[in-house]
Enzyme design. Structure first.
Site, PDB file in Angstrom:
ATOM      1  N   GLU A  63      65.474  55.465  61.502  1.00 57.24           N
ATOM      2  CA  GLU A  63      65.842  56.202  60.283  1.00 57.24           C
ATOM      3  C   GLU A  63      67.018  57.136  60.546  1.00 57.24           C
ATOM      4  O   GLU A  63      67.441  57.337  61.694  1.00 57.24           O
ATOM      5  CB  GLU A  63      64.621  56.970  59.771  1.00 57.24           C
ATOM      6  CG  GLU A  63      63.485  56.022  59.398  1.00 57.24           C
ATOM      7  CD  GLU A  63      62.268  56.723  58.814  1.00 57.24           C
ATOM      8  OE1 GLU A  63      62.190  57.962  58.868  1.00 57.24           O
ATOM      9  OE2 GLU A  63      61.393  56.003  58.305  1.00 57.24           O
ATOM     10  N   GLU A  74      62.249  44.812  61.313  1.00 57.96           N
ATOM     11  CA  GLU A  74      62.499  43.361  61.278  1.00 57.96           C
ATOM     12  C   GLU A  74      63.986  43.062  61.359  1.00 57.96           C
ATOM     13  O   GLU A  74      64.431  42.215  62.128  1.00 57.96           O
ATOM     14  CB  GLU A  74      61.960  42.743  59.973  1.00 57.96           C
ATOM     15  CG  GLU A  74      60.472  42.897  59.766  1.00 57.96           C
ATOM     16  CD  GLU A  74      60.113  44.191  59.042  1.00 57.96           C
ATOM     17  OE1 GLU A  74      60.744  45.235  59.327  1.00 57.96           O
ATOM     18  OE2 GLU A  74      59.201  44.155  58.207  1.00 57.96           O
ATOM     19  N   CYS A 100      59.294  44.268  53.861  1.00 57.88           N
ATOM     20  CA  CYS A 100      59.857  44.606  52.545  1.00 57.88           C
ATOM     21  C   CYS A 100      60.646  43.415  52.014  1.00 57.88           C
ATOM     22  O   CYS A 100      60.916  42.443  52.732  1.00 57.88           O
ATOM     23  CB  CYS A 100      60.755  45.839  52.656  1.00 57.88           C
ATOM     24  SG  CYS A 100      62.336  45.539  53.478  1.00 57.88           S
TER      25      CYS A 100
HETATM   26  N1  THU Z   1      60.118  49.688  57.167  1.00 55.74           N
HETATM   27  C1  THU Z   1      60.237  48.697  58.093  1.00 55.74           C
HETATM   28  O1  THU Z   1      60.594  48.953  59.254  1.00 55.74           O
HETATM   29  N2  THU Z   1      59.988  47.421  57.711  1.00 55.74           N
HETATM   30  C2  THU Z   1      59.643  47.051  56.445  1.00 55.74           C
HETATM   31  O2  THU Z   1      59.528  45.875  56.165  1.00 55.74           O
HETATM   32  C3  THU Z   1      59.402  48.058  55.439  1.00 55.74           C
HETATM   33  C4  THU Z   1      59.695  49.460  55.796  1.00 55.74           C
HETATM   34  C5  THU Z   1      60.434  51.055  57.544  1.00 55.74           C
HETATM   35  C6  THU Z   1      61.621  51.627  56.823  1.00 55.74           C
HETATM   36  C7  THU Z   1      61.354  53.094  56.901  1.00 55.74           C
HETATM   37  O3  THU Z   1      61.848  53.594  58.130  1.00 55.74           O
HETATM   38  C8  THU Z   1      59.827  53.193  56.918  1.00 55.74           C
HETATM   39  O4  THU Z   1      59.357  51.902  57.245  1.00 55.74           O
HETATM   40  C9  THU Z   1      59.237  53.640  55.605  1.00 55.74           C
HETATM   41  O5  THU Z   1      59.665  52.868  54.559  1.00 55.74           O
END
Ligand code: THU
Length: 145
Positions: A63, A74, A100
């Site tokens: 992040e 991913e 996601c």
């Molecule tokens: N996140 C992932 O790493 N993979 C996903 O498929 C969905 C969300 C992460 C993004 C963000 O850092 C945190 O999870 C919360 O959304």
């Protein structure tokens, strides 16, 4: 006008019943989650891919204070795989969450590039869901009609 239904066939199991190769991949994904940088969401995700050449690569979410700059686990590992092993196809991916929509679309394109289905293992605590193709996670994704 016709009506149609779409059925997704997948396996539900748990960590103790995975075959050794899948168990190792999921274990690597879980370990990778430990290196996530997620101070804003507090949600750590790990992912591990197995390549055709036998290599296992891992990634996690990273992040940033400028929120959209962050990247999911991913995509961090998929793009690393394509950047460093462009000739080696992704055979399977283990993820410590359910991907996601953007990551599903990226996975779909990796599958298209590979020309063979990518197995997807998703962990939710001890429960594991196994899909035999990314298409099962993103039916009617962009360009897949
Ligand atoms: N996140 C992932 O790493 N993979 C996903 O498929 C969905 C969300 C992460 C993004 C963000 O850092 C945190 O999870 C919360 O959304």
């Amino acid at each position: 006008m016709n009506r149609s239904t779409f059925t997704i066939d997948y396996t539900i199991t748990d960590k103790d019943h995975l075959d050794p190769a899948d168990a190792l991949l999921m274990d690597k994904a879980l370990k990778a989650a430990g290196n996530a940088y997620a101070p804003y969401s507090g949600f750590s995700v790990g992912a591990a891919v197995r390549l055709e050449n036998g290599e296992i690569l891992t990634g996690n979410n990273q992040e940033n204070a400028s929120f959209p700059a962050g990247i999911c686990a991913e995509r961090s590992v998929i793009f690393y795989a394509h950047a460093n092993f462009p000739q080696s196809r992704i055979l399977s991916i283990a993820i410590t969450a359910s991907p996601c929509g953007i990551c599903r679309q990226v996975l779909l394109e990796s599958e298209k590039r590979a020309g063979i289905p990518i197995r997807v293992l998703l962990a939710n605590g001890n429960e594991i869901r196994i899909f035999s193709s990314v298409k099962d996670l993103l039916p009617f994704g962009f360009d897949s009609f």
